[in-house]
Design a protein around this motif. Structure first.
Motif, PDB file in Angstrom:
ATOM      1  N   LEU A   1       0.870  -1.176   0.000  1.00  0.00           N
ATOM      2  CA  LEU A   1       0.000   0.000   0.000  1.00  0.00           C
ATOM      3  C   LEU A   1       0.904   1.223   0.000  1.00  0.00           C
ATOM      4  CD1 LEU A   1      -3.009   0.799   0.168  1.00  0.00           C
ATOM      5  CD2 LEU A   1      -2.687   1.047   2.603  1.00  0.00           C
ATOM      6  N   ARG A   2       1.100   1.804  -1.173  1.00  0.00           N
ATOM      7  CA  ARG A   2       2.019   2.934  -1.324  1.00  0.00           C
ATOM      8  C   ARG A   2       1.552   4.124  -0.497  1.00  0.00           C
ATOM      9  NH1 ARG A   2       6.631   1.407  -3.550  1.00  0.00           N
ATOM     10  NH2 ARG A   2       6.268  -0.253  -5.036  1.00  0.00           N
ATOM     11  N   GLU A   3       2.518   4.946  -0.138  1.00  0.00           N
ATOM     12  CA  GLU A   3       2.187   6.090   0.712  1.00  0.00           C
ATOM     13  C   GLU A   3       1.208   7.029   0.022  1.00  0.00           C
ATOM     14  OE1 GLU A   3       5.346   8.715   1.364  1.00  0.00           O
ATOM     15  OE2 GLU A   3       4.363   9.741   3.024  1.00  0.00           O
ATOM     16  N   LYS A   4       1.427   7.253  -1.283  1.00  0.00           N
ATOM     17  CA  LYS A   4       0.542   8.177  -1.999  1.00  0.00           C
ATOM     18  C   LYS A   4      -0.874   7.642  -2.039  1.00  0.00           C
ATOM     19  CE  LYS A   4       3.308  10.840  -5.196  1.00  0.00           C
ATOM     20  NZ  LYS A   4       4.008  10.771  -6.476  1.00  0.00           N
ATOM     21  N   VAL A   5      -0.995   6.317  -2.316  1.00  0.00           N
ATOM     22  CA  VAL A   5      -2.321   5.698  -2.360  1.00  0.00           C
ATOM     23  C   VAL A   5      -3.000   5.845  -1.009  1.00  0.00           C
ATOM     24  CG1 VAL A   5      -3.543   3.537  -2.747  1.00  0.00           C
ATOM     25  CG2 VAL A   5      -1.515   4.068  -4.073  1.00  0.00           C
ATOM     26  N   ASP A   6      -2.210   5.619   0.050  1.00  0.00           N
ATOM     27  CA  ASP A   6      -2.747   5.695   1.400  1.00  0.00           C
ATOM     28  C   ASP A   6      -3.271   7.094   1.691  1.00  0.00           C
ATOM     29  OD1 ASP A   6      -3.162   4.336   3.848  1.00  0.00           O
ATOM     30  OD2 ASP A   6      -1.578   5.570   4.707  1.00  0.00           O
TER      31      ASP A   6
END
Lengths: 131, 275
Positions: B191-196
């Protein structure tokens, strides 16, 4: 003396929350370590949560989900049969918010540690005064 | 300071205990808290919203504003952690550790050194990282069930204890369990930081957007009755469905914020070597 025992039996739940709350308050005021202050803040929050939940209790009431609520037939619902849902709603959000504020408090703690290399309040204050 | 604190705490406590004399007795059905607004919630919830769990109906419908801003508070807390801690300047660490998966041999790569070429090496943290096969396997087995149960808790909030906050925290916890059992890099890879961060904002947007949609359809803000023509149901069921949409938004926001706060705090914003 009899009055006192009667009061204790009727209100002991509030007394427990007040004790917990004061433990938290004392930790926030008197403890030198910032992490211990944060722990104190959390104990304080827990006391408030317990206090609210206990307000919602009704003797003889069940949990606030209508029985046989799903279906076409409708029957009369009496407020006395169910405990008060409002404190539960307020505390439901308060628990999650308290976790989020704990995260912010810890983040601030990390920043302070990175800058002053200590979490003791008096050492931080003396470092600030030296500048 | 200790004495002052003790005096303040004891005095405040004594005052509060003195005040409990006026409090209603424990479990009194006639107490002020149980006689003013709550009877209406209890008696009208089925009639007005078709939701048997009155905690859910009060949370997302009767007190929708309150919950919307609670969600915003959680979102702001996530953003605050991010702004306080996140370090974007990528600093090459002094040395990195790689472990050969098959033999368990650990090699140290100094600053500027070449990384091992094959996939047989896994990056490990500089702190002691044991071979925790049991923990990794158990977590791998458990995480799907935790997530499934979390989705059930969100979806079944109308009829049983549950809802967006509880389910969202469970979903967040499942990813945090992954980060704790493996390492933070594995969780961030999933779960990428940007997606999060985007999910975090999406949750709040779903909530506020539902309210704004009601406004556009000619009703008050967060009055889900207005959604009836869109959802093709009668106004009472529209309120039930509106609550569900909002709960999904809350669930997404809470999940993403918990993960965001955890990954920022556990790695002090470096996102490299976490807990």
């Amino acid at each position: 003396m009899g009055d006192f025992i009667q009061a204790l039996v009727a209100k002991y739940n509030y007394w427990i929350y007040i004790t917990l709350m004061m433990i938290g308050l004392y930790a926030m005021i008197a403890k030198n370590n910032l992490i211990k202050k944060i722990v104190g803040m959390n104990i304080f929050q827990t006391a408030i949560i317990l206090f609210y939940v206990s307000i919602g209790v009704k003797k003889g009431g069940t949990l606030p989900i209508i029985e046989h609520g799903h279906g076409a037939h409708s029957h009369v619902v009496h407020a006395v049969d169910y405990i008060n849902p409002l404190p539960h709603v307020l505390m439901l959000t308060a628990i999650v918010v308290s976790v989020a504020t704990l995260g912010v408090a810890l983040a601030l703690g990390i920043r302070i540690y990175n800058r002053y290399h200590t979490l003791e309040e008096d050492e931080i204050l003396s470092q600030i005064r030296e500048k | 300071m200790k004495i002052t604190g003790l005096i303040i705490a004891v005095l405040t406590g004594a005052l509060l205990i003195y005040a409990t004399a006026d409090f209603p007795a424990w479990g009194d059905p006639a107490s002020p808290a149980s006689t003013h607004v709550s009877p209406r919630y209890i008696e009208k919830t089925i009639e007005e919203t078709a939701v048997p769990n009155m905690v859910t109906s009060v949370l997302a419908d009767y007190r929708g504003y309150d919950t919307m801003f609670e969600t915003t508070v959680i979102f702001s807390a996530g953003v605050a952690c991010f702004l306080l801690l996140r370090i974007f300047r990528r600093e090459e660490p002094e040395e990195r550790l790689y472990r050969h998966v098959l033999t368990g041999v650990t090699i140290h790569v100094k600053k500027g050194g070449k990384l091992p070429p094959s996939d047989d090496f896994e990056r490990i943290d500089t702190e002691w990282t044991p071979h925790d096969l049991i923990i990794k396997t158990m977590c791998r087995l458990l995480i799907p069930f935790i997530q499934l149960f979390a989705l059930y808790v969100i979806a079944h909030g109308h009829h049983s204890p549950g809802g967006g906050f509880q389910g969202g925290v469970m979903l967040g916890a499942s990813v945090i369990v992954l980060a704790m059992s493996q390492d933070l890099r594995t969780a961030v890879r999933r779960l990428r930081e940007k997606v999060d961060a985007l999910l975090c904002a999406t949750g709040v947007f779903i909530y506020a957007g539902t309210g704004a949609l009601c406004l556009l359809l000619g009703a008050d803000f967060l009055n889900y009755r207005a959604l009836a023509p869109l959802l093709n149901v009668d106004p009472i069921m529209a309120r039930s469905h509106g609550i569900f949409i909002v709960e999904i938004g809350v669930g997404i926001a809470v999940m993403a914020t918990m993960i965001w706060i955890y990954s920022n705090v556990s790695s002090s914003g470096k996102y490299d070597e976490g807990l």
